[in-house]
Design a protein around this motif. Structure first.
Motif, PDB file in Angstrom:
ATOM      1  N   SER A 177       4.648 -35.756  12.201  1.00  0.00           N
ATOM      2  CA  SER A 177       4.268 -36.549  13.372  1.00  0.00           C
ATOM      3  C   SER A 177       3.006 -35.949  13.966  1.00  0.00           C
ATOM      4  CB  SER A 177       5.392 -36.536  14.403  1.00  0.00           C
ATOM      5  OG  SER A 177       5.529 -35.250  14.966  1.00  0.00           O
ATOM      6  N   GLU A 234      10.599 -33.278  11.969  1.00  0.00           N
ATOM      7  CA  GLU A 234      10.060 -34.485  12.586  1.00  0.00           C
ATOM      8  C   GLU A 234       9.298 -34.267  13.890  1.00  0.00           C
ATOM      9  OE1 GLU A 234      13.382 -37.075  12.932  1.00  0.00           O
ATOM     10  OE2 GLU A 234      13.838 -37.029  10.778  1.00  0.00           O
ATOM     11  N   PRO A 277      15.824 -31.913  12.131  1.00  0.00           N
ATOM     12  CA  PRO A 277      15.137 -32.971  12.878  1.00  0.00           C
ATOM     13  C   PRO A 277      14.785 -32.624  14.314  1.00  0.00           C
ATOM     14  CG  PRO A 277      17.467 -33.494  12.630  1.00  0.00           C
ATOM     15  CD  PRO A 277      17.199 -32.309  11.748  1.00  0.00           C
TER      16      PRO A 277
END
Length: 350
Positions: free
Chosen positions: A238, A214, A190
């Motif tokens: 994203s 992410e 992440p």
């Protein structure tokens, strides 16, 4: 009363001396490694670049170390003079911990699962590069709570285990020239910002490979053996992606929706591939997105053998979209795409 205070003073002074003065081990005990102390930062560094073999390396860490916390362990040879250590055994460092480990130009082919066990709570940067590394115990990465940089480049790994790390920000495995990995390689990273997989012999990007990273912002996969970009090959989680480098591959085509979830200012660099055309259904959405969002990025296509016939009409006659193609892109006759006459295409292509 004064005797008690005097004894207490001596005790505190002795403890302070132990904490401040007895830091590095005796030089003869760890030779040819060298321990140095940064007086200003009050940190210890250990340089083992002159060790002669694996046995000597292991013997050194059986010495008495008054302090067990080190800022850096360095073991760096040169391309012409590699350090003849061939493996890092489990618990070789005993209870010593490190914040940074930099190992380059060695003969190391194996790192044990418990080699850096005492550094689980301290290690921030780990480099084992320009060596003979075939196996790295990536399953242990979740235990390293502060690890942000992992560099395993220029080795001989043939399979990279799935990377599980909440802290990792930069992963570099370039120049492992026959590297394989699973579709879920990056499913648990992440915090990952930068990923470098250049010159790894990769032939295919699994759809969604990057979609669970992410906040990923930079991907470098140049110098591989990619021939086609499938739908969702460059799908991201994203809008943070700023640069994707796919230069020096063998890409001749791409599916619609091969790229999504990037920043409007993304730089997609695909120099020196095998593209002969830019199908409107594939490329218009990418350029239109950059235009609509007033992005600052470019698609760089220099060195592709474009056949600039009527299939390029949609692009040449749309200067607002052509603006987002870097100026170096040229036809196979050497004409720059930006210099083509849109009037000719309007008159001759229907």
């Amino acid at each position: 009363m004064w005797e008690i205070l005097y004894v207490s003073f001596l005790t505190l002074s002795f403890q302070g001396l132990l904490a401040y003065g007895q830091t590095c081990p005796l030089a003869d005990d760890i030779a040819p490694c060298r321990c140095t102390r940064d007086a200003e930062a009050e940190k210890l560094d250990l340089d083992c670049s002159n060790v002669l073999d694996t046995w000597q390396f292991e013997r050194i860490f059986q010495a008495r170390f008054p302090s067990t916390a080190f800022r850096e362990l360095k073991m760096t040879g040169t391309e012409d003079h590699r350090i003849p250590v061939v493996y890092l055994a489990d618990n070789v460092f005993g209870n010593l911990s490190f914040t940074s480990v930099v190992i380059k130009y060695t003969n190391i082919s194996h790192v044990g699962e418990k080699t850096f066990e005492s550094s689980h709570d301290t290690l921030e940067k780990l480099t084992v590069s320009h060596s003979e590394l075939k196996v790295f115990p990536a399953t242990n990465l979740p235990y390293f709570s502060k690890l942000s940089v992992l560099d395993l480049s220029h080795n001989k790994m043939v399979f990279l285990q799935d990377v599980h790390s909440h802290s990792l920000q930069s992963l570099n495995v370039e120049y492992n020239q026959q590297l394989a990995f699973s579709d879920s390689l990056l499913a648990w990273v992440p915090s990952l910002l930068d990923m470098t997989m250049a010159y790894c012999g990769i032939e295919h990007i699994p759809p969604g490979l990057f979609s669970t990273a992410e906040i990923l912002s930079n991907v470098n996969m140049e110098g591989n053996k990619l021939t086609h970009l499938d739908s969702a090959a460059l799908a991201f989680a994203s809008n943070d992606v700023l640069e994707i480098i796919l230069s020096d591959n063998q890409i001749s085509g791409a599916d619609k929706d091969f790229m999504s979830g990037t920043s409007a200012s993304v730089n997609l660099v695909m120099m020196n591939n095998k593209l002969e055309e830019l199908p409107e259904a594939v490329w218009r959405p990418i350029l239109q997105y950059a235009k609509d969002e007033h992005g600052a990025g470019f698609v760089t296509l220099d060195g592709n053998p474009f056949s600039c016939g009527c299939k390029f009409s949609w692009l040449v006659t749309s200067p607002d979209l052509l603006h987002y193609v870097a100026r170096g892109a040229a036809c196979d006759d050497g004409s720059l795409i930006h210099d083509l006459n849109p009037e000719y295409f309007l008159d001759h292509c229907h």
